[in-house]
Design a protein around this motif. Structure first.
Motif, PDB file in Angstrom:
ATOM      1  N   GLY A 133      55.894 159.583 -26.832  1.00 43.07           N
ATOM      2  CA  GLY A 133      54.848 160.547 -26.969  1.00 43.07           C
ATOM      3  C   GLY A 133      53.655 160.517 -28.135  1.00 43.07           C
ATOM      4  N   PHE A 134      53.872 159.549 -28.664  1.00 47.21           N
ATOM      5  CA  PHE A 134      52.711 159.275 -29.854  1.00 47.21           C
ATOM      6  C   PHE A 134      51.439 158.667 -29.089  1.00 47.21           C
ATOM      7  CE2 PHE A 134      56.304 159.299 -32.898  1.00 47.21           C
ATOM      8  CZ  PHE A 134      55.703 160.071 -33.794  1.00 47.21           C
TER       9      PHE A 134
ATOM     10  N   GLY B 144      37.917 142.446 -31.950  1.00 50.23           N
ATOM     11  CA  GLY B 144      37.680 143.553 -31.856  1.00 50.23           C
ATOM     12  C   GLY B 144      38.653 144.434 -31.117  1.00 50.23           C
ATOM     13  N   ALA B 145      39.661 143.818 -30.569  1.00 51.28           N
ATOM     14  CA  ALA B 145      40.826 144.959 -30.097  1.00 51.28           C
ATOM     15  C   ALA B 145      42.221 144.613 -30.526  1.00 51.28           C
ATOM     16  CB  ALA B 145      40.957 144.653 -28.403  1.00 51.28           C
ATOM     17  N   ARG B 146      43.105 145.523 -30.141  1.00 51.06           N
ATOM     18  CA  ARG B 146      44.540 145.292 -30.502  1.00 51.06           C
ATOM     19  C   ARG B 146      45.420 144.811 -29.349  1.00 51.06           C
ATOM     20  NH1 ARG B 146      44.038 150.771 -33.355  1.00 51.06           N
ATOM     21  NH2 ARG B 146      43.705 150.191 -35.548  1.00 51.06           N
ATOM     22  N   SER B 147      44.585 144.525 -28.142  1.00 51.61           N
ATOM     23  CA  SER B 147      45.351 143.964 -27.133  1.00 51.61           C
ATOM     24  C   SER B 147      44.643 142.492 -26.710  1.00 51.61           C
ATOM     25  CB  SER B 147      45.229 144.794 -25.666  1.00 51.61           C
ATOM     26  OG  SER B 147      43.692 144.978 -25.467  1.00 51.61           O
ATOM     27  N   VAL B 148      45.538 141.884 -25.868  1.00 52.38           N
ATOM     28  CA  VAL B 148      44.842 140.384 -25.467  1.00 52.38           C
ATOM     29  C   VAL B 148      44.847 140.135 -24.092  1.00 52.38           C
ATOM     30  CG1 VAL B 148      47.222 139.384 -25.924  1.00 52.38           C
ATOM     31  CG2 VAL B 148      45.052 138.024 -26.009  1.00 52.38           C
TER      32      VAL B 148
ATOM     33  N   THR C 266      49.056 152.159 -32.180  1.00 52.03           N
ATOM     34  CA  THR C 266      48.797 150.561 -32.169  1.00 52.03           C
ATOM     35  C   THR C 266      48.340 150.637 -33.682  1.00 52.03           C
ATOM     36  OG1 THR C 266      46.665 151.172 -31.449  1.00 52.03           O
ATOM     37  CG2 THR C 266      48.186 150.026 -29.918  1.00 52.03           C
ATOM     38  N   GLU C 267      47.869 151.590 -34.237  1.00 50.45           N
ATOM     39  CA  GLU C 267      47.579 151.464 -35.738  1.00 50.45           C
ATOM     40  C   GLU C 267      48.815 151.274 -36.556  1.00 50.45           C
ATOM     41  OE1 GLU C 267      45.727 155.183 -36.653  1.00 50.45           O
ATOM     42  OE2 GLU C 267      43.777 154.880 -35.903  1.00 50.45           O
ATOM     43  N   ALA C 268      50.065 152.107 -36.282  1.00 50.60           N
ATOM     44  CA  ALA C 268      51.004 151.813 -36.909  1.00 50.60           C
ATOM     45  C   ALA C 268      51.685 150.278 -36.778  1.00 50.60           C
ATOM     46  CB  ALA C 268      52.430 152.874 -36.619  1.00 50.60           C
ATOM     47  N   LEU C 269      51.526 149.845 -35.474  1.00 54.55           N
ATOM     48  CA  LEU C 269      51.948 148.551 -34.957  1.00 54.55           C
ATOM     49  C   LEU C 269      51.169 147.510 -35.824  1.00 54.55           C
ATOM     50  CD1 LEU C 269      52.802 149.040 -31.284  1.00 54.55           C
ATOM     51  CD2 LEU C 269      54.549 148.864 -32.846  1.00 54.55           C
ATOM     52  N   GLU C 270      50.029 147.741 -35.927  1.00 51.11           N
ATOM     53  CA  GLU C 270      49.228 146.835 -36.629  1.00 51.11           C
ATOM     54  C   GLU C 270      49.455 146.907 -38.353  1.00 51.11           C
ATOM     55  OE1 GLU C 270      44.313 145.806 -36.540  1.00 51.11           O
ATOM     56  OE2 GLU C 270      44.946 147.803 -36.802  1.00 51.11           O
ATOM     57  N   GLN C 271      49.622 147.868 -38.748  1.00 52.59           N
ATOM     58  CA  GLN C 271      49.912 147.977 -40.116  1.00 52.59           C
ATOM     59  C   GLN C 271      51.259 147.208 -40.462  1.00 52.59           C
ATOM     60  OE1 GLN C 271      49.796 151.985 -41.576  1.00 52.59           O
ATOM     61  NE2 GLN C 271      47.960 152.247 -40.591  1.00 52.59           N
TER      62      GLN C 271
END
Length: 257
Positions: free
Chosen positions: A207-208, A229-233, A214-219
């Motif tokens: 639900g987030f 420039g992306a959080r995916s690949v 993805t910001e939380a996962l990155e942190q």
């Protein structure tokens, strides 16, 4: 609050839980531990209601009159009390709740010091600590949104890691069919990385918002591969290039709430 929001189809956020504290009120006699000279909880409640009706408006002005002449650093006192045993916590959100209740406890201590109430020194702060511990116990620690996101994703992998993911290197002709696929996995020397599809990650976040997730996962350092420039690949899977989120949960981030 959570029950009220769920009736409207909404999920409470962690910040709301520390702005409106749900503190269990069940005591020895309903909401009370001591009935004094009354027969039961209802009689005592009725007595309190009657006395408040008669006497409300007396104590507040007297308290404020003394408070505005106070020369001590009361904000510093609140901070100090919020760190005493019983209130002390390493969690940011619990710390906010502790500070709110420490403020209430300090007000009670000042009222006793000013001679405006009948309780003894120390009683108000002890009650505030007890309320905080009851709240914290009922909240299960109150996770921040960051912690909730990591817990949601970890729980999703634990529940569905074997059923809704398959090896990125597997031969499709010899790989069991995956229903409701959420992604793939890949093993290397560092451990197992889960390659979430966009839809799979959205479901796992519980639900987030994907951007917040993805910001939380990155942190947390859980995103282990990405395009510039992306959080995916983009990854080639079974001959097709797919955009996925390469996530490797770290056990150190999954501590108890």
């Amino acid at each position: 609050m959570a029950a009220q929001m769920s009736e409207a189809g909404k999920r409470p956020h962690a910040g709301q839980a520390v702005r409106l504290l749900d503190i269990p009120a069940k005591r020895a006699h309903g909401a009370f531990d001591h009935l004094h000279h009354l027969d039961d909880g209802r009689a005592f409640a009725d007595h309190l209601k009657s006395e408040v009706t008669r006497h409300h408006g007396h104590l507040g002005p007297a308290f404020i009159e003394r408070l505005v002449r106070e020369e001590r650093d009361l904000a510093g006192e609140v901070d100090r009390f919020a760190q005493v045993p019983g209130f002390a916590t390493s969690r940011v959100l619990q710390g906010r709740a502790a500070k709110v209740l420490a403020l209430k406890g300090l007000a009670g201590e000042l009222a006793a010091e000013y001679g405006l109430v009948g309780w003894e020194s120390g009683e108000a702060m002890a009650a505030a600590v007890e309320a905080f511990q009851a709240w914290a116990g009922g909240q299960g620690g109150v996770r921040s949104e960051h912690e909730q996101i990591l817990a949601n994703l970890s729980g999703f992998i634990e529940r569905h890691g074997d059923a809704r993911f398959s090896s990125v290197d597997g031969d499709p002709a010899h790989t069991p069919m995956v229903r409701d696929r959420a992604g793939w996995w890949r093993d290397d020397a560092e451990g197992r990385t889960y390659l979430f599809s966009g839809e799979g990650l959205g479901e796992a976040l519980g639900g987030f918002d994907p951007k917040r997730g993805t910001e939380a996962l990155e942190q947390a350092g859980w995103i282990v591969e990405r395009d510039t420039g992306a959080r995916s690949v983009r990854v080639r899977i079974n001959g097709t290039r797919r955009r996925v989120y390469a996530i490797r949960p770290a056990e150190s981030e999954e501590g108890p709430a």
